[in-house]
Design a protein around this motif. Structure first.
Motif, PDB file in Angstrom:
ATOM      1  N   GLU A  89     101.270  35.251 -32.277  1.00  0.00           N
ATOM      2  CA  GLU A  89     100.964  35.765 -33.840  1.00  0.00           C
ATOM      3  C   GLU A  89      99.433  36.548 -33.716  1.00  0.00           C
ATOM      4  OE1 GLU A  89     102.181  31.602 -35.753  1.00  0.00           O
ATOM      5  OE2 GLU A  89      99.994  31.623 -34.623  1.00  0.00           O
ATOM      6  N   PHE A  90      98.936  36.588 -32.924  1.00  0.00           N
ATOM      7  CA  PHE A  90      97.260  36.864 -32.622  1.00  0.00           C
ATOM      8  C   PHE A  90      97.345  38.322 -32.419  1.00  0.00           C
ATOM      9  CE2 PHE A  90      93.293  37.391 -30.188  1.00  0.00           C
ATOM     10  CZ  PHE A  90      92.194  37.870 -31.105  1.00  0.00           C
ATOM     11  N   CYS A  91      98.843  38.340 -31.449  1.00  0.00           N
ATOM     12  CA  CYS A  91      98.973  40.183 -31.863  1.00  0.00           C
ATOM     13  C   CYS A  91      99.137  40.938 -32.445  1.00  0.00           C
ATOM     14  CB  CYS A  91     100.550  40.099 -30.298  1.00  0.00           C
ATOM     15  SG  CYS A  91      99.667  39.913 -29.040  1.00  0.00           S
ATOM     16  N   ASP A  92     100.537  39.971 -33.222  1.00  0.00           N
ATOM     17  CA  ASP A  92     100.655  40.441 -34.634  1.00  0.00           C
ATOM     18  C   ASP A  92     100.190  41.356 -35.013  1.00  0.00           C
ATOM     19  OD1 ASP A  92     103.620  40.383 -33.973  1.00  0.00           O
ATOM     20  OD2 ASP A  92     104.088  38.854 -35.104  1.00  0.00           O
ATOM     21  N   TYR A  93      99.007  40.218 -35.619  1.00  0.00           N
ATOM     22  CA  TYR A  93      97.345  40.414 -36.600  1.00  0.00           C
ATOM     23  C   TYR A  93      96.856  41.039 -36.141  1.00  0.00           C
ATOM     24  CZ  TYR A  93      93.405  38.986 -39.324  1.00  0.00           C
ATOM     25  OH  TYR A  93      92.590  38.153 -40.315  1.00  0.00           O
ATOM     26  N   LEU A  94      96.631  41.951 -34.403  1.00  0.00           N
ATOM     27  CA  LEU A  94      95.854  43.276 -34.159  1.00  0.00           C
ATOM     28  C   LEU A  94      96.702  44.225 -34.567  1.00  0.00           C
ATOM     29  CD1 LEU A  94      94.950  41.019 -30.967  1.00  0.00           C
ATOM     30  CD2 LEU A  94      93.521  41.698 -32.913  1.00  0.00           C
ATOM     31  N   ARG A  95      98.430  44.132 -34.936  1.00  0.00           N
ATOM     32  CA  ARG A  95      98.913  45.743 -34.291  1.00  0.00           C
ATOM     33  C   ARG A  95      98.775  46.684 -36.287  1.00  0.00           C
ATOM     34  NH1 ARG A  95     103.071  42.245 -32.419  1.00  0.00           N
ATOM     35  NH2 ARG A  95     102.579  42.760 -30.316  1.00  0.00           N
ATOM     36  N   PHE A  96      97.630  45.668 -36.726  1.00  0.00           N
ATOM     37  CA  PHE A  96      97.299  46.576 -38.110  1.00  0.00           C
ATOM     38  C   PHE A  96      96.291  47.251 -37.779  1.00  0.00           C
ATOM     39  CE2 PHE A  96      99.981  42.503 -39.558  1.00  0.00           C
ATOM     40  CZ  PHE A  96     100.783  43.520 -40.523  1.00  0.00           C
ATOM     41  N   ALA A  97      96.719  48.363 -38.267  1.00  0.00           N
ATOM     42  CA  ALA A  97      95.192  49.052 -37.239  1.00  0.00           C
ATOM     43  C   ALA A  97      94.292  50.013 -39.348  1.00  0.00           C
ATOM     44  CB  ALA A  97      95.522  50.652 -37.684  1.00  0.00           C
ATOM     45  N   GLU A 126      97.664  47.829 -30.011  1.00  0.00           N
ATOM     46  CA  GLU A 126      98.934  48.136 -29.114  1.00  0.00           C
ATOM     47  C   GLU A 126      98.651  46.447 -28.040  1.00  0.00           C
ATOM     48  OE1 GLU A 126     101.050  50.728 -27.272  1.00  0.00           O
ATOM     49  OE2 GLU A 126     100.656  52.497 -29.000  1.00  0.00           O
ATOM     50  N   PRO A 127      98.333  45.217 -29.041  1.00  0.00           N
ATOM     51  CA  PRO A 127      97.711  44.705 -27.578  1.00  0.00           C
ATOM     52  C   PRO A 127      98.263  44.333 -26.621  1.00  0.00           C
ATOM     53  CG  PRO A 127      98.379  43.375 -29.904  1.00  0.00           C
ATOM     54  CD  PRO A 127      98.638  45.188 -30.182  1.00  0.00           C
ATOM     55  N   ARG A 128      97.337  44.245 -24.938  1.00  0.00           N
ATOM     56  CA  ARG A 128      97.714  44.595 -23.842  1.00  0.00           C
ATOM     57  C   ARG A 128      96.780  43.058 -23.451  1.00  0.00           C
ATOM     58  NH1 ARG A 128      94.632  47.126 -19.336  1.00  0.00           N
ATOM     59  NH2 ARG A 128      93.741  47.546 -21.131  1.00  0.00           N
ATOM     60  N   ILE A 161      92.656  39.173 -23.740  1.00  0.00           N
ATOM     61  CA  ILE A 161      93.083  40.392 -25.068  1.00  0.00           C
ATOM     62  C   ILE A 161      92.306  41.789 -24.831  1.00  0.00           C
ATOM     63  CG2 ILE A 161      93.070  38.947 -26.899  1.00  0.00           C
ATOM     64  CD1 ILE A 161      96.098  39.431 -27.876  1.00  0.00           C
ATOM     65  N   TYR A 162      93.022  42.750 -25.327  1.00  0.00           N
ATOM     66  CA  TYR A 162      92.701  44.414 -25.629  1.00  0.00           C
ATOM     67  C   TYR A 162      92.973  44.957 -26.397  1.00  0.00           C
ATOM     68  CZ  TYR A 162      89.953  43.924 -20.671  1.00  0.00           C
ATOM     69  OH  TYR A 162      89.885  44.014 -19.076  1.00  0.00           O
ATOM     70  N   ALA A 163      92.573  44.743 -27.261  1.00  0.00           N
ATOM     71  CA  ALA A 163      92.659  45.209 -28.790  1.00  0.00           C
ATOM     72  C   ALA A 163      91.582  46.021 -29.842  1.00  0.00           C
ATOM     73  CB  ALA A 163      93.763  44.375 -29.284  1.00  0.00           C
ATOM     74  N   ARG A 164      91.530  47.149 -30.420  1.00  0.00           N
ATOM     75  CA  ARG A 164      90.274  47.142 -31.568  1.00  0.00           C
ATOM     76  C   ARG A 164      90.713  45.729 -32.158  1.00  0.00           C
ATOM     77  NH1 ARG A 164      86.548  48.733 -30.554  1.00  0.00           N
ATOM     78  NH2 ARG A 164      85.510  50.416 -31.229  1.00  0.00           N
ATOM     79  N   GLY A 165      89.760  45.169 -33.136  1.00  0.00           N
ATOM     80  CA  GLY A 165      89.284  43.956 -33.451  1.00  0.00           C
ATOM     81  C   GLY A 165      89.651  42.416 -32.809  1.00  0.00           C
ATOM     82  N   SER A 166      89.792  42.037 -31.101  1.00  0.00           N
ATOM     83  CA  SER A 166      90.301  41.271 -30.997  1.00  0.00           C
ATOM     84  C   SER A 166      89.275  40.287 -31.104  1.00  0.00           C
ATOM     85  CB  SER A 166      90.727  41.283 -29.328  1.00  0.00           C
ATOM     86  OG  SER A 166      90.179  42.240 -28.959  1.00  0.00           O
ATOM     87  N   MET A 167      87.628  40.601 -30.646  1.00  0.00           N
ATOM     88  CA  MET A 167      86.822  39.431 -31.595  1.00  0.00           C
ATOM     89  C   MET A 167      86.425  39.935 -31.689  1.00  0.00           C
ATOM     90  SD  MET A 167      83.242  40.185 -31.092  1.00  0.00           S
ATOM     91  CE  MET A 167      81.842  40.466 -30.010  1.00  0.00           C
ATOM     92  N   ASP A 168      85.645  41.334 -32.789  1.00  0.00           N
ATOM     93  CA  ASP A 168      85.550  41.236 -33.819  1.00  0.00           C
ATOM     94  C   ASP A 168      86.417  42.090 -34.658  1.00  0.00           C
ATOM     95  OD1 ASP A 168      83.798  42.622 -35.806  1.00  0.00           O
ATOM     96  OD2 ASP A 168      82.557  43.746 -34.813  1.00  0.00           O
ATOM     97  N   ASN A 169      86.969  41.016 -35.954  1.00  0.00           N
ATOM     98  CA  ASN A 169      86.764  39.664 -36.116  1.00  0.00           C
ATOM     99  C   ASN A 169      87.978  39.160 -35.943  1.00  0.00           C
ATOM    100  OD1 ASN A 169      86.323  37.735 -38.649  1.00  0.00           O
ATOM    101  ND2 ASN A 169      84.447  37.470 -36.385  1.00  0.00           N
ATOM    102  N   LYS A 170      89.266  39.415 -35.683  1.00  0.00           N
ATOM    103  CA  LYS A 170      90.656  39.168 -35.589  1.00  0.00           C
ATOM    104  C   LYS A 170      90.409  37.385 -35.154  1.00  0.00           C
ATOM    105  CE  LYS A 170      93.108  42.981 -38.005  1.00  0.00           C
ATOM    106  NZ  LYS A 170      94.053  44.143 -37.765  1.00  0.00           N
ATOM    107  N   GLY A 171      90.152  37.726 -33.952  1.00  0.00           N
ATOM    108  CA  GLY A 171      90.357  36.204 -32.647  1.00  0.00           C
ATOM    109  C   GLY A 171      89.322  35.308 -33.451  1.00  0.00           C
ATOM    110  N   GLN A 172      88.087  35.747 -33.828  1.00  0.00           N
ATOM    111  CA  GLN A 172      87.681  34.714 -34.465  1.00  0.00           C
ATOM    112  C   GLN A 172      87.498  33.844 -35.525  1.00  0.00           C
ATOM    113  OE1 GLN A 172      83.058  35.013 -32.423  1.00  0.00           O
ATOM    114  NE2 GLN A 172      83.736  36.967 -32.129  1.00  0.00           N
ATOM    115  N   HIS A 173      88.121  34.292 -36.785  1.00  0.00           N
ATOM    116  CA  HIS A 173      88.867  33.310 -37.546  1.00  0.00           C
ATOM    117  C   HIS A 173      90.253  32.876 -37.619  1.00  0.00           C
ATOM    118  CE1 HIS A 173      89.638  37.192 -39.301  1.00  0.00           C
ATOM    119  NE2 HIS A 173      90.478  37.023 -39.285  1.00  0.00           N
ATOM    120  N   LEU A 174      90.608  33.633 -36.950  1.00  0.00           N
ATOM    121  CA  LEU A 174      91.925  33.220 -36.091  1.00  0.00           C
ATOM    122  C   LEU A 174      91.771  31.830 -35.841  1.00  0.00           C
ATOM    123  CD1 LEU A 174      95.055  33.747 -36.830  1.00  0.00           C
ATOM    124  CD2 LEU A 174      95.541  34.387 -34.528  1.00  0.00           C
ATOM    125  N   ALA A 175      90.867  31.814 -34.459  1.00  0.00           N
ATOM    126  CA  ALA A 175      90.324  30.265 -34.352  1.00  0.00           C
ATOM    127  C   ALA A 175      90.356  28.915 -35.098  1.00  0.00           C
ATOM    128  CB  ALA A 175      89.649  30.527 -32.728  1.00  0.00           C
TER     129      ALA A 175
END
Ligand code: BES
Ligand code: ZN
Length: 455
Positions: free
Chosen positions: A18-26, A105-107, A113-127
């Motif tokens: 689900e995190f990856c799906d979220y990260l795919r939005f530019a 394209e999260p890797r 996990i690598y992607a724009r927004g992974s740490m800032d901030n999608k991953g943090q509030h997804l937690a």
């Protein structure tokens, strides 16, 4: 709590998908071309919140939409109410050629996990969302009511959100705002932030000749905007790292002896810092340690500098104009508009007579500072310790979250800064990443937090 923690453990694989799906939005808020991506990202988030059991809606604004998601609650609920704030917008990914894999394209490599927004901030509030999902899906009663406010303009100054807060002040009234959008020195040093720097943005343009000129035909008799800009900017800082703009430091609170002692106890060395960011030497305001310089002192930074020909090969011109994108980081007691005035007045004073000076005002926000001594801060520290298994440290953050002062002014609520990012996560840089250890421990921290805050 056992059921909640078990649920988190059992579902990490799905969370990751689900995190990856979220990260795919530019969801790049600064670039108008991505407007639809922001909307699609917000719509995905609403659907996701609904799927985990929250009552969620998309709220249109003059800018990018805001997502509101609430835990189901009794009509006249007497439970305490907390807000969780985050942002689904991200910084521009450029320069693209420096990414080892495309930014949207999260890797996953090992535990990262690598992607724009992974740490800032999608991953943090997804937690935080995952922790609440665990409560809701295991039928575990939450000891408080929660409202998630996830916006799409944090990276451009949160302009729409402050009006939204005013309009919905009653509904959003809360005991405190919980924000995971900062960092910690390492997973061995979980941290509670108690200060953020403020910010003041502006764009300076120097206009020279009416069009680019042949530098052979005219060079020597016409001032060059790129050179004039270089000379103008170079005057703004002395060799000891002090900003020379009169009034710039007005009101800046000196560090107390107590704080300086706390700073000295922070983990990490200058040698480690140099290596991490790849510089030969550090440079900063004389008389302050690098951690003090990075979070307790104001700065004047050039974020972008443009003039003349940027393409391949050579082009012999005198450019018609030069532009600098500037942000100043501010500390407690500095007012963005006062600093702006001081900067503008000084630039007008020193602008050479060969140039027409144009200044465009950008966003601004005051610094945030709340001593971490109250019961909420103590609860947050306990939640961090339970999740990370280490005594947390207290720290001032160098970055800015423009809306936090509005939370205080409009809602009367303090913010608890429970950052899950690591110093080398490449926020705002190519190859941004997020540690899956921080993601998972962050979920546990968020799960413990509601118990601790309601104790
Ligand atoms: N997550 C950061 C804020 C942050 C970064 C706090 C590092 C502490 C340490 C946030 O997304 C951010 O980047 N904010 C911008 C705000 C600005 C564009 C108004 C910032 O600080 O540059
Ligand atoms: Zn950011």
């Amino acid at each position: 709590m056992e059921k909640v923690l078990d649920y988190l453990k059992q579902n990490q694989q799905r969370f990751l998908a689900e995190f990856c799906d979220y990260l795919r939005f530019a969801s790049v808020s600064a670039q108008p071309a991505h407007k639809n991506d922001l909307h699609a990202c917000a719509a995905w988030l609403v659907a996701h919140c609904q799927a985990i059991g929250l009552e969620a809606k998309l709220c249109a604004t003059a800018g990018h939409p805001i997502v509101i998601a609430k835990t189901p609650r009794a009509k006249n609920s007497q439970q305490p109410h907390y807000m969780v704030y985050g942002h689904y917008d991200v910084q521009p990914p450029e320069p693209l050629e420096l990414w080892k894999s495309p930014p949207f394209e999260p890797r996953i490599v090992g535990n990262t996990i690598y992607a724009r927004g992974s740490m800032d901030n999608k991953g943090q509030h997804l937690a935080h969302l995952k922790a609440v999902e665990a409560y809701l899906k295991t039928g575990t009663a939450l000891p408080c009511d929660l409202t998630f406010v996830i916006e799409g303009e944090e990276e451009i100054g949160s302009e729409s959100l402050s009006g939204f807060l005013k309009k919905n002040r009653r509904e959003l009234n809360c005991q405190a705002v919980v924000i995971s959008d900062t960092g910690m020195p390492s997973p061995k040093h979980p941290a509670l932030g108690y200060s953020l720097r403020g910010i003041m943005a502006l764009e300076i343009t120097l206009h020279g000749p009416a069009r680019d000129l042949h530098s052979g035909g005219f060079g020597g008799a016409v001032d060059n905007p790129a050179m004039a800009m270089s000379q103008l900017l170079a005057q703004l800082r002395d060799q000891h790292g002090r900003i020379t703009i009169p009034g710039f430091y007005d009101g800046v609170a000196p560090l107390t002896a107590y704080e300086r002692k706390e700073y000295a106890r922070l983990p990490g060395t200058d040698a480690g810092l140099k290596k991490m960011i790849g510089v030969k030497n550090l440079f900063g305001e004389r008389g302050f340690s690098s951690s003090e310089q990075r979070s307790a002192r104001p700065t004047f930074e050039i974020n972008g500098l443009t003039s003349g020909y940027q393409g391949e090969g050579s082009k012999t011109i005198i450019p018609s104009w030069a532009r600098a994108k500037i942000t100043c980081r501010l500390v407690p007691n500095q007012k963005p508009e006062a600093v702006r005035k001081a900067v503008v007045a000084h630039l007008k004073r020193i602008c050479p007579p060969t140039m027409r000076l144009e200044i465009a005002a950008g966003h601004g926000a005051e610094a945030y500072f709340v001593p971490p001594t109250g019961p909420q801060a103590q609860a947050a520290l306990r939640a961090l310790e339970k999740a990370f298994g280490r005594k947390p440290i207290l720290m001032r953050e160098g970055g800015s979250i423009p809306i936090v002062n509005q939370f205080k002014k409009i809602l009367g609520a303090d913010s608890l800064l429970l950052g899950l990012g690591l110093p080398d996560d490449n926020a705002h840089s190519p190859n941004e990443k997020f540690s899956l250890e921080c993601f998972e421990k962050g979920q546990r921290m968020a799960a413990f937090l509601w118990q601790e805050l309601s104790r």
